[in-house]
Design a protein around this motif. Structure first.
Motif: not given
Length: 156
Positions: A38, A63, A65, A67, A79-80, A82, A119
């Motif tokens: 990542t 994916a 993400t 922020r 938000w995510y 994938s 999370h």
């Protein structure tokens, strides 16, 4: 300064991930292990960041993400999206960092049932941050962890 909360995570990381084979099956107890990479880059002068991830599944999971920090409310929104659910961006998690831990929660449909997703970031000051996902189907009274990622820095 809250808009710097995610500074610990900027850079490239190797992910060691454990997840329940079926995160939506409350009776599932089989864990699988995955490795990935990542990369997190700051955005908007530190008031946000963008993370791209590739996880070693078959086919590989990719994916993104995003922020963003809302300084007025001292609140992060996450938000995510994938390749597991292309074209779908779920609701934002919302939360903040307190006492060395970041907690972010949203309501979402989970395997056809309404529930909460949490999370959580821990081990922020170790240089090896830990991320966990947990679901609750009783409005947050109990949580079942179903995904854990531990990160170690990658040298460029």
């Amino acid at each position: 300064m809250a808009d710097k909360d995610f500074d610990f995570f900027h850079g490239r990381w190797r992910m060691r991930t454990r997840k329940l084979r079926d995160v939506f099956d409350p009776t599932c107890t089989e864990w699988v292990e995955l490795d990935g990479v990542t990369e997190v880059r700051p955005a908007f002068g530190g008031a946000g960041n963008v993370e791209t991830t590739t996880l070693g599944t078959e086919p590989p999971l990719q994916a993104v993400t995003v922020r963003l920090h809302d300084a007025e409310q001292d609140l992060w929104r996450v938000w995510y999206v994938s390749t597991r659910a292309p074209g779908y961006m779920g609701p934002a998690d919302e939360g903040r960092f307190e006492d060395g831990r970041g907690v972010f929660i949203c309501e979402e449909e989970l395997g056809g049932r309404p529930g909460l997703v949490r999370h959580q970031w821990t081990a922020l000051d170790t240089g090896r941050p830990r991320w966990e996902q947990a679901f609750s189907f009783d409005k947050g009274q109990t949580w079942e962890t179903n995904y854990v990622s531990e990160h170690e820095p990658l040298e460029d």
